[in-house]
Design an enzyme around this catalytic site. Structure first.
Site, short mmCIF file in Angstrom:
data_model
loop_
_atom_site.label_atom_id
_atom_site.label_comp_id
_atom_site.label_asym_id
_atom_site.label_seq_id
_atom_site.Cartn_x
_atom_site.Cartn_y
_atom_site.Cartn_z
N ASN A 137 0.86 -1.18 0.00
CA ASN A 137 0.00 0.00 0.00
C ASN A 137 0.90 1.23 0.00
O ASN A 137 1.49 1.57 1.02
CB ASN A 137 -0.89 -0.04 1.26
N LYS B 132 0.12 4.26 -0.31
CA LYS B 132 -0.53 5.44 0.28
C LYS B 132 -0.32 6.66 -0.61
O LYS B 132 -0.15 6.53 -1.81
CB LYS B 132 -0.06 5.67 1.71
N HIS C 92 -9.54 1.27 4.44
CA HIS C 92 -8.29 1.49 5.18
C HIS C 92 -8.57 2.44 6.35
O HIS C 92 -9.36 3.37 6.22
CB HIS C 92 -7.21 2.08 4.26
N GLU D 231 -7.00 4.82 7.52
CA GLU D 231 -6.75 6.24 7.23
C GLU D 231 -7.95 6.86 6.52
O GLU D 231 -8.24 8.04 6.69
CB GLU D 231 -5.46 6.39 6.41
N GLU E 283 -5.61 -4.83 10.38
CA GLU E 283 -4.59 -3.81 10.59
C GLU E 283 -4.89 -3.03 11.87
O GLU E 283 -5.66 -2.06 11.84
CB GLU E 283 -4.58 -2.83 9.41
N GLY F 109 2.21 2.43 10.72
CA GLY F 109 3.15 3.54 10.58
C GLY F 109 3.83 3.95 11.88
O GLY F 109 4.45 5.00 11.97
N SER G 283 3.16 -1.91 10.40
CA SER G 283 4.61 -1.93 10.66
C SER G 283 5.29 -3.25 10.29
O SER G 283 6.27 -3.65 10.93
CB SER G 283 4.91 -1.55 12.12
P1 PGA Z 1 2.66 0.43 7.61
O1 PGA Z 1 1.21 0.61 6.93
O2 PGA Z 1 3.23 -0.85 7.09
O3 PGA Z 1 3.45 1.65 7.16
O4 PGA Z 1 2.45 0.39 9.08
C1 PGA Z 1 0.37 -0.49 6.72
C2 PGA Z 1 -0.91 -0.03 6.10
O5 PGA Z 1 -1.39 1.06 6.45
O6 PGA Z 1 -1.49 -0.72 5.25
#
Ligand code: PGA
Length: 258
Positions: free
Chosen positions: A14, A16, A100, A102, A170, A176, A216
């Protein structure tokens, strides 16, 4: 003891809201197109921003799935700024990420809206990666399972085709932050999700559905996570923009069923 993998693993990147056209082109040419994995054993997906999708689709080797990070909950029409499932399909895509965290938090996407996106995506034959997961305070309050259940129930209410869904668990506190869930923490929730699918959708669907972990994930922690029985792959954010992604794919390919 290592769990025997019985289904194709799924590793998604992803990206983003990152990168410019130059980065997308170079990352695909230099890293994504050089990934070494067996398509019989696993699927690999990348998800760049919308305006990079035509280029990505054109230059990415066909063994890698190119997916959108979002899809409209509406059909085409007067919905300024939205991109429909039909338009993604027209571009030759066959997958979109939905729900997601976010998008749920920064863009106020409700469980119901996320479910509607799946309906629209499936009308056009797109697969979806459905993201679910709890906030830190919800985990601390012992609400992890009930949050996942609520997010899944909204989808269940729409009577979707679960064989075209990959569920990405997640935990929001792990995204993140560098604070990855322990393999045991992730396994516990993945097992809960699989049981929920068994009870509410069917035993066969529960057996077949891929439940992937995100938050992460990197080249150091992925080996221990992928050994867990109910972890069928990863949704990788930050590390998918780096050479670490190659290692993650390699490690999954090694453990995947033969
Ligand atoms: P990350 O993000 O690996 O940077 O923690 C995962 C995601 O949001 O899909």
């Amino acid at each position: 003891m290592e769990a025997q993998k019985t289904k194709k693993l799924y590793v998604g990147g992803n990206w983003k809201s990152n990168g410019d056209l130059k980065f997308a082109k170079e990352h695909i040419e230099n890293l994504i197109n050089k990934l070494d994995f067996s398509p019989d054993k696993m699927e690999v997906m990348i998800s760049p921003i919308f305006i990079h999708l035509p280029l990505a689709k054109e230059i990415t080797k066909p063994n890698v799935i190119v997916a959108a990070q979002n899809v409209s909950p509406f059909p085409k029409g007067a919905y300024t700024g939205e991109i429909t499932a039909e338009q993604l399909k027209d571009l030759g895509l066959r997958c979109a990420i939905v729900g997601h965290s976010e998008r749920r938090s920064h863009f106020q996407e409700s469980d119901e809206l996320v479910a509607e996106k799946i309906v629209q995506a499936q009308k056009e034959g797109l697969d979806v990666v459905l993201c679910i997961g709890e906030k830190l305070e919800e985990r601390e309050a012992g609400e992890t399972n009930s949050i996942c259940k609520r997010e899944l129930e909204a989808v269940l209410a729409k009577k979707v085709d679960w064989s075209k869904i990959v569920i990405a668990y997640e935990p929001i506190w792990a995204i993140g932050t560098g604070k990855v869930a322990t393999p045991e923490q992730a396994q516990e929730v993945h097992n809960f999700i699989r049981n929920w699918v068994k009870e509410n959708v069917g035993a066969d669907e529960a057996e077949k559905i891929r439940i992937i972990y995100g938050g992460s994930v990197d080249d150091k922690n992925c080996a221990n996570l992928i050994k867990m029985k109910d972890i069928d792959g990863f949704l990788v954010g930050g590390a998918s923009l780096k050479p670490a992604f190659t290692t993650i794919v390699k490690i999954c390919n090694e453990i995947a069923k033969t």
